[in-house]
Design a protein around this motif. Structure first.
Motif, PDB file in Angstrom:
ATOM      1  N   ARG A   1       0.821  -1.214   0.000  1.00 18.91           N
ATOM      2  CA  ARG A   1       0.000   0.000   0.000  1.00 18.91           C
ATOM      3  C   ARG A   1       0.854   1.263   0.000  1.00 18.91           C
ATOM      4  NH1 ARG A   1      -4.748  -1.512   4.429  1.00 18.91           N
ATOM      5  NH2 ARG A   1      -6.383  -2.021   2.913  1.00 18.91           N
ATOM      6  N   TYR A   2       1.974   1.224   0.673  1.00 17.95           N
ATOM      7  CA  TYR A   2       2.757   2.440   0.872  1.00 17.95           C
ATOM      8  C   TYR A   2       4.036   2.473   0.047  1.00 17.95           C
ATOM      9  CZ  TYR A   2      -0.665   2.141   4.565  1.00 17.95           C
ATOM     10  OH  TYR A   2      -1.848   1.965   5.254  1.00 17.95           O
ATOM     11  N   GLY A   3       4.064   1.646  -1.023  1.00 17.23           N
ATOM     12  CA  GLY A   3       5.093   1.794  -2.046  1.00 17.23           C
ATOM     13  C   GLY A   3       6.469   1.278  -1.699  1.00 17.23           C
ATOM     14  N   VAL A   4       6.592   0.440  -0.686  1.00 18.85           N
ATOM     15  CA  VAL A   4       7.903  -0.092  -0.302  1.00 18.85           C
ATOM     16  C   VAL A   4       8.172  -1.427  -0.993  1.00 18.85           C
ATOM     17  CG1 VAL A   4       9.278  -0.998   1.633  1.00 18.85           C
ATOM     18  CG2 VAL A   4       7.956   1.119   1.897  1.00 18.85           C
ATOM     19  N   GLY A   5       7.170  -2.272  -1.076  1.00 17.23           N
ATOM     20  CA  GLY A   5       7.336  -3.595  -1.653  1.00 17.23           C
ATOM     21  C   GLY A   5       6.535  -3.782  -2.922  1.00 17.23           C
ATOM     22  N   GLU A   6       6.957  -4.744  -3.719  1.00 16.16           N
ATOM     23  CA  GLU A   6       6.249  -5.125  -4.939  1.00 16.16           C
ATOM     24  C   GLU A   6       6.282  -6.649  -5.052  1.00 16.16           C
ATOM     25  OE1 GLU A   6       7.286  -1.338  -7.826  1.00 16.16           O
ATOM     26  OE2 GLU A   6       8.836  -2.853  -7.474  1.00 16.16           O
ATOM     27  N   THR A   7       5.332  -7.198  -5.784  1.00 20.56           N
ATOM     28  CA  THR A   7       5.234  -8.641  -5.953  1.00 20.56           C
ATOM     29  C   THR A   7       5.617  -9.040  -7.378  1.00 20.56           C
ATOM     30  OG1 THR A   7       2.874  -8.288  -6.375  1.00 20.56           O
ATOM     31  CG2 THR A   7       3.500  -8.991  -4.155  1.00 20.56           C
ATOM     32  N   LEU A   8       5.777 -10.325  -7.594  1.00 18.53           N
ATOM     33  CA  LEU A   8       6.121 -10.802  -8.931  1.00 18.53           C
ATOM     34  C   LEU A   8       5.010 -10.508  -9.927  1.00 18.53           C
ATOM     35  CD1 LEU A   8       7.726 -14.274  -8.070  1.00 18.53           C
ATOM     36  CD2 LEU A   8       8.889 -12.107  -8.540  1.00 18.53           C
ATOM     37  N   PHE A   9       3.772 -10.579  -9.451  1.00 16.75           N
ATOM     38  CA  PHE A   9       2.618 -10.305 -10.301  1.00 16.75           C
ATOM     39  C   PHE A   9       1.687  -9.338  -9.572  1.00 16.75           C
ATOM     40  CE2 PHE A   9       4.297 -14.461 -11.280  1.00 16.75           C
ATOM     41  CZ  PHE A   9       4.403 -14.431 -12.661  1.00 16.75           C
TER      42      PHE A   9
END
Length: 511
Positions: free
Chosen positions: A60-68
């Motif tokens: 939500r706060y732009g720190v992490g991302e997922t593979l999809f």
């Protein structure tokens, strides 16, 4: 030693760049965001995606991302991955995006992703069952996942917030609500507490320029305080306003309201081990004594849609595909009478063997709709003679796990991966089944759903599963949420999303 060195380098870089909450140059852009969606009591404080629901905060706060990730139609698209292929029913080969770096400075490759996913399935409460990973192989930018059994929804699950890819060499800095991580997103967390996150832009973000230099995320437990903060300018955007306060910002050129329908659902699960709630007539009477239409139109001011079951009508296996009881006070009273509950002393509440019918309704305050739902149900259930004792507490998870309740009302995004499986594996048969509901047919169907590849067949099984739990009167569903984000009119690039995450992104700007 390596972890400590990287942490020291990152901390030093933050301080040199002014990444703490110190003085910022006038030319730098900042944004302060208020939310009721971040707190320890909801299990999403801190940024460690391998801890409970904290992955939601990382995304939500732009720190992490997922593979999809999921598009606006809740269809799966590559994100940190670029492609995937099912080699066979138990093997999926994933190609990773080139040129991605963690905020720690480490390059994201298959080995880094492998380390992250291995830690996830070692410590998380839901991921091992969802992903069914046997082992993982890493070769450059190619990640190959082998599962112990067919897992058709694995790509959907890899977009779940718990799948946020973090640098395990950097590790988890801090604990619980203060946990920080090195992700791949547009923002780096300079400081994390259970009530506030201070973010700075990631100058090396792979996804392009990040427009805002500093973002502060503040947690609010009080809806009135949140509204006041937006009115005074203490915050520039918000998620989680009380519904009766939206009118303050509608048709006002100083503000922008962005909203969309989501699969977030306010629902209750009965404690099937409670002596009182073992009576199915009583459970059904509770369901028939709650006016869902009134709650959605009056209390939620039209920002909720009455729910029959777990999924909204926008899904083929949603509301329109199942049947359940309607608001029927007279019918509810007849069911109570059948079970021997009548008002013998004229106090307005039914009783049996000298005991007034009283049920313990457990909920929590941070999700503002839930205390309101408790109060509303307390009033409508009183009309049929049921005394509702509300336990509205931040310690709800501990109490739910202990079984000290008759009805536990919470909210969840029932299809956060764009697939029906999640709700059943997490809440009906999984770790969040606080009501201890057991049905061999439901368990069998859930296992069948988990191994079914055909999309239409998955939808049919989802309908059958919902109908089973409704027929057993084990769960009741009140409202699906129409999510709203309100910002100052000079804020752009921030929009509500059907999956209820992706709030702070590189597109955020303050003009």
């Amino acid at each position: 030693m390596k972890k400590k060195l990287i942490a020291a380098i990152l901390t030093g870089a933050m301080l040199v760049a002014g990444m703490s909450t110190g003085v910022w140059a006038e030319s730098e852009k900042s944004f302060v965001y208020g939310t009721t969606g971040y707190s320890e009591e909801m299990g999403d404080a801190g940024l460690n995606p391998h801890d409970n629901y904290s992955g939601w905060s990382a995304l939500r706060y732009g720190v992490g991302e997922t593979l999809f990730k999921y598009n606006d139609n809740m269809e799966v698209e590559p994100w940190l991955a670029t492609d995937y292929e099912f080699v066979d029913d138990t093997t999926v080969k994933i190609t990773l995006r080139d040129g991605v770096q963690f905020s720690s400075g480490r390059t994201m490759d298959a080995e880094a992703v492998k380390e992250c996913l291995e830690d996830l399935i070692a410590v998380h409460d839901r991921a091992p069952y969802d992903l069914k990973i046997d082992h993982i192989e890493a070769d450059g930018l190619t990640l190959t996942i082998y599962t112990v059994e067919p897992c058709p929804a694995i790509i959907n699950y890899l977009g779940d917030p718990y799948g946020a890819i973090i640098d395990m060499d950097y590790g988890i800095q801090g604990e619980g609500g203060s946990a920080n991580v090195a992700g791949t997103g547009p923002y780096i967390a300079a400081n994390v507490t259970p009530t506030q996150i201070d973010l700075v832009k990631n100058d090396n973000y792979w996804g392009g320029d990040v427009k805002v230099d500093k973002v502060t995320v503040k947690s609010f437990a009080d809806g009135s305080a949140l509204t006041a903060a937006l009115q005074t300018g203490d915050i520039q955007g918000t998620y989680g306003l009380q519904y009766d306060n939206y009118a303050l910002f509608e048709n006002n050129s100083d503000y922008t309201i962005n909203s969309c329908a989501t699969s977030r659902c306010f629902f209750g699960q009965f404690n099937m081990e409670s002596e009182t709630m073992k009576d199915q007539n009583l459970r059904k009477a509770v369901e028939m004594g709650i006016d869902k239409d009134g709650f959605c139109s009056v209390i939620m001011q039209g920002r909720g849609v009455p729910a029959k079951a777990a999924f909204p009508s926008s899904f083929s296996y949603g509301n329109d595909a199942v049947e359940t009881v309607s608001y029927d006070p007279d019918g509810a009273k007849k069911l109570l009478e059948e079970s021997g509950w009548t008002d013998t002393d004229g106090d307005g509440y039914v009783d049996k063997d000298g005991q007034k019918l009283s049920i313990n309704w457990l909920t929590y305050p941070t999700r503002l709709e839930q205390p309101k739902l408790a109060e509303y149900a307390q009033a409508t259930l009183k009309d049929i003679g049921i005394d509702v004792v509300v336990n509205n507490t931040s310690d709800h998870m501990t109490i739910a796990k202990s079984g000290d309740f008759d009805v536990y009302v919470s909210s969840t995004t029932t299809a956060p991966t764009g697939d029906p499986e999640y709700f059943f594996t997490s809440t009906v048969t999984g770790a969040k089944n606080y009501g201890k509901y057991q049905n061999e047919e439901v368990t069998k169907l859930t296992d069948q759903l988990h191994q079914t590849f055909d999309k239409d067949e998955r939808g049919k099984i989802a309908v059958e599963l919902q109908q089973d739990i409704l027929d057993d009167d084990a769960f009741f569903f009140v409202s699906h949420l129409n999510m709203g984000i309100v910002t100052k009119s000079n804020v752009t690039g921030m929009a509500a999303h059907p999956c209820d995450y992706y709030e702070i992104t590189a597109d955020l700007d303050v003009e």
